[in-house]
Design a protein around this motif. Sequence first.
Motif, PDB file in Angstrom:
ATOM      1  N   TYR A   1      -5.907 -11.490  54.526  1.00 42.07           N
ATOM      2  CA  TYR A   1      -4.878 -11.717  55.542  1.00 42.07           C
ATOM      3  C   TYR A   1      -3.722 -10.764  55.298  1.00 42.07           C
ATOM      4  O   TYR A   1      -3.588 -10.189  54.208  1.00 42.07           O
ATOM      5  N   THR A   2      -2.879 -10.617  56.311  1.00 36.60           N
ATOM      6  CA  THR A   2      -1.682  -9.778  56.205  1.00 36.60           C
ATOM      7  C   THR A   2      -0.447 -10.600  56.535  1.00 36.60           C
ATOM      8  O   THR A   2      -0.459 -11.408  57.473  1.00 36.60           O
ATOM      9  N   PHE A   3       0.612 -10.384  55.753  1.00 42.74           N
ATOM     10  CA  PHE A   3       1.909 -11.000  56.011  1.00 42.74           C
ATOM     11  C   PHE A   3       2.914  -9.883  56.289  1.00 42.74           C
ATOM     12  O   PHE A   3       3.039  -8.938  55.509  1.00 42.74           O
ATOM     13  N   ILE A   4       3.620  -9.977  57.420  1.00 44.53           N
ATOM     14  CA  ILE A   4       4.587  -8.962  57.831  1.00 44.53           C
ATOM     15  C   ILE A   4       5.937  -9.636  58.052  1.00 44.53           C
ATOM     16  O   ILE A   4       6.022 -10.666  58.730  1.00 44.53           O
ATOM     17  N   SER A   5       6.986  -9.039  57.497  1.00 47.98           N
ATOM     18  CA  SER A   5       8.295  -9.646  57.652  1.00 47.98           C
ATOM     19  C   SER A   5       9.395  -8.625  57.407  1.00 47.98           C
ATOM     20  O   SER A   5       9.214  -7.670  56.650  1.00 47.98           O
ATOM     21  N   GLU A   6      10.537  -8.842  58.053  1.00 44.61           N
ATOM     22  CA  GLU A   6      11.744  -8.127  57.674  1.00 44.61           C
ATOM     23  C   GLU A   6      12.374  -8.852  56.488  1.00 44.61           C
ATOM     24  O   GLU A   6      12.292 -10.081  56.388  1.00 44.61           O
ATOM     25  N   ALA A   7      12.974  -8.105  55.596  1.00 41.11           N
ATOM     26  CA  ALA A   7      13.546  -8.710  54.396  1.00 41.11           C
ATOM     27  C   ALA A   7      14.645  -7.823  53.844  1.00 41.11           C
ATOM     28  O   ALA A   7      14.835  -6.685  54.288  1.00 41.11           O
ATOM     29  N   TYR A   8      15.369  -8.352  52.857  1.00 39.53           N
ATOM     30  CA  TYR A   8      16.347  -7.557  52.126  1.00 39.53           C
ATOM     31  C   TYR A   8      15.769  -7.209  50.760  1.00 39.53           C
ATOM     32  O   TYR A   8      15.077  -8.028  50.140  1.00 39.53           O
ATOM     33  N   ALA A   9      16.049  -6.009  50.305  1.00 37.81           N
ATOM     34  CA  ALA A   9      15.566  -5.558  49.001  1.00 37.81           C
ATOM     35  C   ALA A   9      16.727  -4.954  48.219  1.00 37.81           C
ATOM     36  O   ALA A   9      17.702  -4.462  48.786  1.00 37.81           O
ATOM     37  N   LEU A  10      16.593  -5.001  46.890  1.00 44.18           N
ATOM     38  CA  LEU A  10      17.638  -4.481  46.020  1.00 44.18           C
ATOM     39  C   LEU A  10      16.987  -3.933  44.760  1.00 44.18           C
ATOM     40  O   LEU A  10      16.177  -4.613  44.124  1.00 44.18           O
TER      41      LEU A  10
END
Length: 216
Positions: free
Chosen positions: A132-141
Amino acid sequence: MDEKLIDELKEKFMKNFPVEFTAIRPMESQYESLEDYHKYSVDHGKDAFLFHRRKEVELPALFYIPYKRNMVATRGHQFIDMGKKAGVLHDPIPETPFAEMVIGCNFTSNMSKNMAVNIISGLLDDLNAPFYTFISEAYALKVKKENEVETKISEHPDRKEIMMIHTCDQSKTLMTHFDIIDNKLGQEVFEEDFDQDRRGKFSNLFKEIQAPSKTN
C-alpha cells in the motif's frame, strides 16, 4: 443508556472519524513489484497535490491499496457492498480483474489517526493487498539528535513543509519526499528502509494485522 450520553458519543465519533471519501480505481493489471507500484504512486501523488493546490485546498492524507478482486475476503466484499449500497463507494468498472482502493482521510486528533490505523490495516487484510501507499503533507526538521527539539516540529521556526509518499510491503518501505516551496514541489528525494519503525503511525500497517494475511 442515557440518550444524552449516546448523543455525546455519536458526536465524538463523528468528530474523530478520519475517512472523508473512498473510491475504487479499476486496473487492468497489477503491479508486480513494490518498486513499480511506488513509481506509479509518486506520479499519482504529484498529480493529486497539483490538483488540490489549483483548488486552493490542502491535500488530504491518501491511502492507495492495490488488490486482486478474486482474492478479497468475505469481510472485504461486505465492506465494498455496503459502501456501494450507501452510495459512498464509487466503482466505475467492477468487471476488471484488479483494482485499487483509494481512501482520503482528515486527521483531527490522535484518536482519528488511531482509528485510521485500524481501518486501513483491516482493509489490507480483507483485500489481501500485497502493498500500500500512504501520501501526506507534513512538516520536517533536520536535527542531529532526536532530543534536540523541545517544541512540536509544526511549531519550530526551522521546519519545512514536505509531501511524503511511502509505499510498504510487509518488510520494506520505499520513501519519496518533495519539499513544498511556494505551493510547488521541489526536488525529489528517495530513500529505502528495511523493517524500521521511525516514520510514525502509518510506517508499516502490515504489522497491525493480527492474523496472517494471504497476500498475493
